[in-house]
Design a protein around this motif. Structure first.
Motif, PDB file in Angstrom:
ATOM      1  N   LYS A 118      -3.295  -2.412 -17.713  1.00 45.87           N
ATOM      2  CA  LYS A 118      -2.589  -1.174 -18.057  1.00 45.87           C
ATOM      3  C   LYS A 118      -1.098  -1.387 -18.281  1.00 45.87           C
ATOM      4  O   LYS A 118      -0.379  -0.441 -18.565  1.00 45.87           O
ATOM      5  N   PHE A 137     -11.751  -0.400 -17.087  1.00 43.34           N
ATOM      6  CA  PHE A 137     -11.816   0.828 -16.275  1.00 43.34           C
ATOM      7  C   PHE A 137     -10.535   1.664 -16.362  1.00 43.34           C
ATOM      8  O   PHE A 137     -10.573   2.855 -16.646  1.00 43.34           O
ATOM      9  N   GLY A 138      -9.403   1.018 -16.118  1.00 43.97           N
ATOM     10  CA  GLY A 138      -8.131   1.741 -16.125  1.00 43.97           C
ATOM     11  C   GLY A 138      -7.757   2.229 -17.515  1.00 43.97           C
ATOM     12  O   GLY A 138      -7.205   3.315 -17.679  1.00 43.97           O
ATOM     13  N   PRO A 193      -1.707   8.339  -5.926  1.00 43.17           N
ATOM     14  CA  PRO A 193      -1.802   6.994  -6.506  1.00 43.17           C
ATOM     15  C   PRO A 193      -2.145   6.993  -7.995  1.00 43.17           C
ATOM     16  O   PRO A 193      -1.643   6.161  -8.735  1.00 43.17           O
ATOM     17  N   ASN A 194      -3.002   7.930  -8.406  1.00 44.32           N
ATOM     18  CA  ASN A 194      -3.436   7.885  -9.805  1.00 44.32           C
ATOM     19  C   ASN A 194      -2.368   8.363 -10.787  1.00 44.32           C
ATOM     20  O   ASN A 194      -2.529   8.236 -11.987  1.00 44.32           O
ATOM     21  N   PHE A 245      -1.292   4.422  -1.054  1.00 41.32           N
ATOM     22  CA  PHE A 245      -2.439   4.535  -0.149  1.00 41.32           C
ATOM     23  C   PHE A 245      -2.023   4.742   1.300  1.00 41.32           C
ATOM     24  O   PHE A 245      -2.850   5.041   2.145  1.00 41.32           O
ATOM     25  N   ARG A 279      -7.631  -6.930 -14.379  1.00 36.87           N
ATOM     26  CA  ARG A 279      -7.775  -5.481 -14.294  1.00 36.87           C
ATOM     27  C   ARG A 279      -6.447  -4.811 -13.979  1.00 36.87           C
ATOM     28  O   ARG A 279      -6.116  -3.757 -14.516  1.00 36.87           O
ATOM     29  N   VAL A 284       2.046   2.526 -11.282  1.00 37.78           N
ATOM     30  CA  VAL A 284       1.981   1.344 -10.445  1.00 37.78           C
ATOM     31  C   VAL A 284       0.544   0.884 -10.420  1.00 37.78           C
ATOM     32  O   VAL A 284      -0.358   1.704 -10.289  1.00 37.78           O
ATOM     33  N   ASN A 285       0.304  -0.397 -10.583  1.00 35.07           N
ATOM     34  CA  ASN A 285      -1.047  -0.913 -10.401  1.00 35.07           C
ATOM     35  C   ASN A 285      -1.012  -1.996  -9.346  1.00 35.07           C
ATOM     36  O   ASN A 285      -0.030  -2.695  -9.189  1.00 35.07           O
ATOM     37  N   MET A 286      -2.138  -2.068  -8.642  1.00 34.75           N
ATOM     38  CA  MET A 286      -2.176  -3.000  -7.533  1.00 34.75           C
ATOM     39  C   MET A 286      -3.371  -3.926  -7.702  1.00 34.75           C
ATOM     40  O   MET A 286      -4.460  -3.499  -8.076  1.00 34.75           O
ATOM     41  N   ALA A 297     -11.469  -5.798  -4.638  1.00 35.52           N
ATOM     42  CA  ALA A 297     -12.009  -4.448  -4.876  1.00 35.52           C
ATOM     43  C   ALA A 297     -12.561  -4.290  -6.287  1.00 35.52           C
ATOM     44  O   ALA A 297     -12.278  -3.318  -6.970  1.00 35.52           O
ATOM     45  N   LEU A 298     -13.357  -5.249  -6.724  1.00 35.19           N
ATOM     46  CA  LEU A 298     -14.009  -5.125  -8.035  1.00 35.19           C
ATOM     47  C   LEU A 298     -15.183  -4.170  -7.911  1.00 35.19           C
ATOM     48  O   LEU A 298     -15.849  -4.134  -6.882  1.00 35.19           O
ATOM     49  N   ARG A 347       0.818  -1.204   0.000  1.00 35.65           N
ATOM     50  CA  ARG A 347       0.000   0.000   0.000  1.00 35.65           C
ATOM     51  C   ARG A 347       0.855   1.258   0.000  1.00 35.65           C
ATOM     52  O   ARG A 347       0.460   2.280  -0.530  1.00 35.65           O
ATOM     53  N   ARG A 384      -9.491   5.401 -18.465  1.00 35.85           N
ATOM     54  CA  ARG A 384      -8.918   6.580 -17.815  1.00 35.85           C
ATOM     55  C   ARG A 384      -7.738   7.120 -18.600  1.00 35.85           C
ATOM     56  O   ARG A 384      -7.406   8.277 -18.541  1.00 35.85           O
ATOM     57  N   PHE A 399      -5.770  -5.880  -5.437  1.00 28.80           N
ATOM     58  CA  PHE A 399      -6.089  -5.840  -4.021  1.00 28.80           C
ATOM     59  C   PHE A 399      -6.349  -7.234  -3.476  1.00 28.80           C
ATOM     60  O   PHE A 399      -6.914  -8.084  -4.154  1.00 28.80           O
TER      61      PHE A 399
END
Ligand code: ATP
Ligand code: MG
Lengths: 374, 296
Positions: free
Chosen positions: A164, A112-113, A86-87, A66, A160, A91-93, A99-100, A61, A116, A95
């Motif tokens: 990216k 989703f990503g 974070p955005n 986070f 997910r 880095v992508n995490m 966390a869907l 985290r 963006r 969870f």
């Protein structure tokens, strides 16, 4: 790993991708991460291993943004990441809780990503299709997360986070809910992705075998500290502490005192039993308390007294655990100590040479055991 | 058998408290006004037997429904009520959502207190609370005194007896009905979803629109219906806070009933109001149903 040695951590020229510099994280007066400094290099597959609550997720985290370290700094590519939200991190995490997004379909979750990033529709479609194929979720694309199984959800979360193709991918127990077969396939997929894209992975797992299979280095954690971070082979063969030896794989720990002898030490461990011998570069004082760690597969088991071995113990078979390809014997020494020995089951079960209550000899070579400080 | 009884009880309840009164009102709406007690005709005379029922049914007609279309007071009142209810609902949402959001994000140990504060007004009689708004909003009221005292205005504002006062009254009264469902939706939301959204490249604001709002959608819909449905038939607030030009169907109904003693027309107004409300009520039920299904 591959044909050429990939060991940037031994290369003083190599620039680490991630540097932890004296990082401490406290929640109130509870210290979750305790003054840690270590490096993770580009294209590494860095596995965090440790008991529940030791701070693995907290580490992740902090990398994802986070949590901010209470003390110390984390550098990503030489840059302090503290001020980067974070955005904005590459880095992508994935969870631990997945966390869907419950209001979006599997397809939309994966996209989703990408959306963006303002990619055009066609490339988003192509990329999502690729991810669905990779995680074998094609038939579930239009389902909502509550309409699929736990393992499928885990795969959506994985897809997910992979979508990216980030520089650094944080996977918090990515494969825990998958069955053995799918898990193995996915492990190989992950390694494949990593080879293709050069992404750096930090992966949390409770499964040692998984850590051993996929990781370039394994970090064994305890109470907010990395006890040892090393290649799987070295973690296994040369643990630096009883904790690591005990945590990874099976091991028998024999407590005793060391006496220098030739190029190693003689270990006195029990009254009336012959001393054991360990060849080692480490130095111990005469009479220093120490622990001898021996892996069961390095212990030979025989009915006859073996020749030419310095480490020989006689005992009685207490229990046999049959695991298919191998069997583990629990052998009780005259002083009550139990030593584990493992043999490959090359013959059919019916032809097994030993059975319960048999008196047997255990033996191992001078270099088989590891001597650890007390 | 026990199951049947369990199912039967709420239906009997509905039958006694909703369906029977509705049928009575419906019957009156089909009758004609008359100076008598009760003030309508025909009356059902069961002692006359079958003939009595026949005569009674022959006396019923749709005259009152036709009458409502001839006088534009009625449809104007319906429209104006609709408008006031819609605007009040939107305002309740605009005020209530941030409050619910703040409550859901407040530290755990504060939440019971905040919840208490939202529910607290219900402990005082509704009528008294509306009266106190008269004290606040009137020309010499506290609000004007405060604003004049602060030097923000020199002449007192006329708020009481205008539609503005009605809006304030409705929003104030029904705000908890907006806050509570929205809060319960927001509170249930998993905070890691926002982290996941940020992780995937959303700013906080985008994450709010893409994750928080859709996930509180059912709460918003429930809150809107809970405000809209009672607001459209509201009578006390417009008659106490509104002016002579505030036209609401609840007020019209009251006047027909008590001033004109025209029970049939009043009943007709009520029946039509109910028909109008049935659409949002069904939609509301559908929303609740869908939510329950989604939660499995
Ligand atoms: N927000 C928080 N507030 C207080 N304590 C926390 C918080 N987050 C984590 N901790 C504590 O920090 C410690 C490390 O937590 P962490 O989630 O990193 O464990 P973990 O190694 O990921 O465990 P697991 O394997 O069970 O997932 C735990 O003791 C946990 O209770
Ligand atoms: Mg964890």
């Amino acid at each position: 790993m591959g044909q050429t040695e990939f060991e940037p951590w031994n290369d003083p020229q190599a620039k680490p991708l991630i540097q932890f510099r004296g990082v401490t994280k406290r929640f109130g007066d509870f210290t979750a991460i305790d003054n840690q400094s270590f490096d993770i290099f580009e294209q590494e597959f860095f596995a965090l291993l440790g008991p529940s609550g030791c701070g693995k997720t907290t580490m992740m985290r902090m990398l994802a943004g986070f949590e901010t370290p209470t003390e110390g700094t984390i550098l990503l590519g030489g840059q302090d990441i503290a001020p980067i939200p974070p955005n904005r991190r590459a880095v992508n995490m994935m969870f631990q809780s997945y966390a869907l997004f419950p209001h979006l379909t599997v397809w939309e979750n994966i996209a989703f990503g990408l959306k963006r990033d303002r990619l055009d529709k066609e490339s988003i479609k192509a990329r999502v299709a690729e991810m669905l194929k990779l995680t074998r979720l094609e038939q579930f694309a239009s389902r909502k997360p509550h309409q699929i199984s736990g393992g499928q959800r885990q795969r959506v979360a994985l897809a997910r986070s992979l979508a990216k193709a980030p520089k650094l991918l944080l996977l918090d127990e990515p494969l825990g809910a998958l069955d053995a077969k799918l898990r193995q396939d996915t492990q190989f997929e992950l390694m494949d992705i990593q080879e293709k894209t050069g992404t750096t992975f930090v992966i949390v797992t409770h499964d040692q075998e998984e850590a051993m299979t996929v990781a370039s280095r394994v970090a064994v954690m305890d109470h907010g500290r990395i006890v040892q971070a090393d290649t799987p082979a070295r973690i296994y063969e040369q643990p630096n502490s009883v904790y690591v030896a005990d945590f990874i794989g099976e091991v028998t720990i024999i407590d005793g005192t060391a006496t220098p002898e030739g190029d190693g030490y003689e270990i006195t461990h029990a009254e009336g039993l012959p001393p054991l011998f360990v060849k080692t570069d480490k130095s111990f004082a005469r009479g220093q308390a120490c622990h001898l760690a021996i892996r069961p597969e390095k212990v030979a088991i025989s009915a006859e007294k073996p020749d030419g071995r310095r480490n020989m113990l006689r005992g009685r078979i207490l229990d046999i655990a049959y695991l298919g390809n191998i069997s583990t014997y629990l052998v009780e020494l005259p002083n009550g100590k139990i030593v584990k020995a493992q043999t490959a089951n090359t013959r059919r079960l019916a032809n097994r040479p030993f059975t319960w209550e048999d008196e047997v000899w255990l033996s191992w070579s001078d270099t088989a055991a590891v001597l650890l400080e007390g | 058998m026990r199951r049947a009884i369990l199912i039967l009880v709420p239906y009997l309840w509905l039958l006694a408290l909703f369906l029977v009164p509705f049928l009575i009102v419906l019957k009156i709406s089909l009758s004609d006004a008359e100076l008598s007690i009760p003030p309508y005709t025909p009356k059902l005379d069961l002692t006359a037997g079958w003939a009595g029922i026949k005569e009674f049914l022959a006396g019923l007609d749709f005259e009152n429904f036709e009458f409502l279309t001839t006088d534009d007071l009625y449809w104007k009142a319906y429209l104006s009520s609709l408008q006031i209810a819609v605007i009040s609902t939107v305002m309740s949402l605009l005020v209530g959502y941030p409050i619910a959001y703040g409550m859901a994000n407040a530290p755990d140990h504060w939440r019971p207190t905040l919840m208490m504060l939202v529910i607290l007004p219900f402990w005082t009689s509704f009528l008294i609370r509306v009266y106190s708004w008269m004290g606040i909003l009137s020309t010499e009221g506290y609000l004007n005194q405060l604003l004049i005292g602060m030097g923000l205005i020199s002449e007192p504002l006329t708020i009481l007896n205008t539609n503005t006062a009605v809006y304030i009254g409705i929003v104030y009264t029904y705000l908890p009905f907006m806050i509570l469902p929205v809060y319960s939706a927001l509170e249930r939301m998993d905070a890691s979803l926002l982290e996941a959204a940020e992780d995937l490249g959303c700013s906080r604001i985008t994450a709010f629109w893409l994750v928080t709002v859709p996930l509180s959608r059912n709460g918003i819909i429930a809150g809107c219906f809970l405000v809209f449905i009672p607001a459209i038939g509201e009578f006390v607030i417009p008659s106490l806070l509104g002016g002579s030009r505030t036209l609401m169907i609840g007020k019209v109904l009251w006047e027909e009933f008590f001033n004109n003693r025209d029970w049939p027309v009043a009943s007709t107004v009520a029946v039509i109001l109910l028909l109008i409300l049935i659409i949002p009520i069904i939609l509301f039920q559908r929303n609740e149903q869908k939510q329950r299904e989604a939660e499995g």
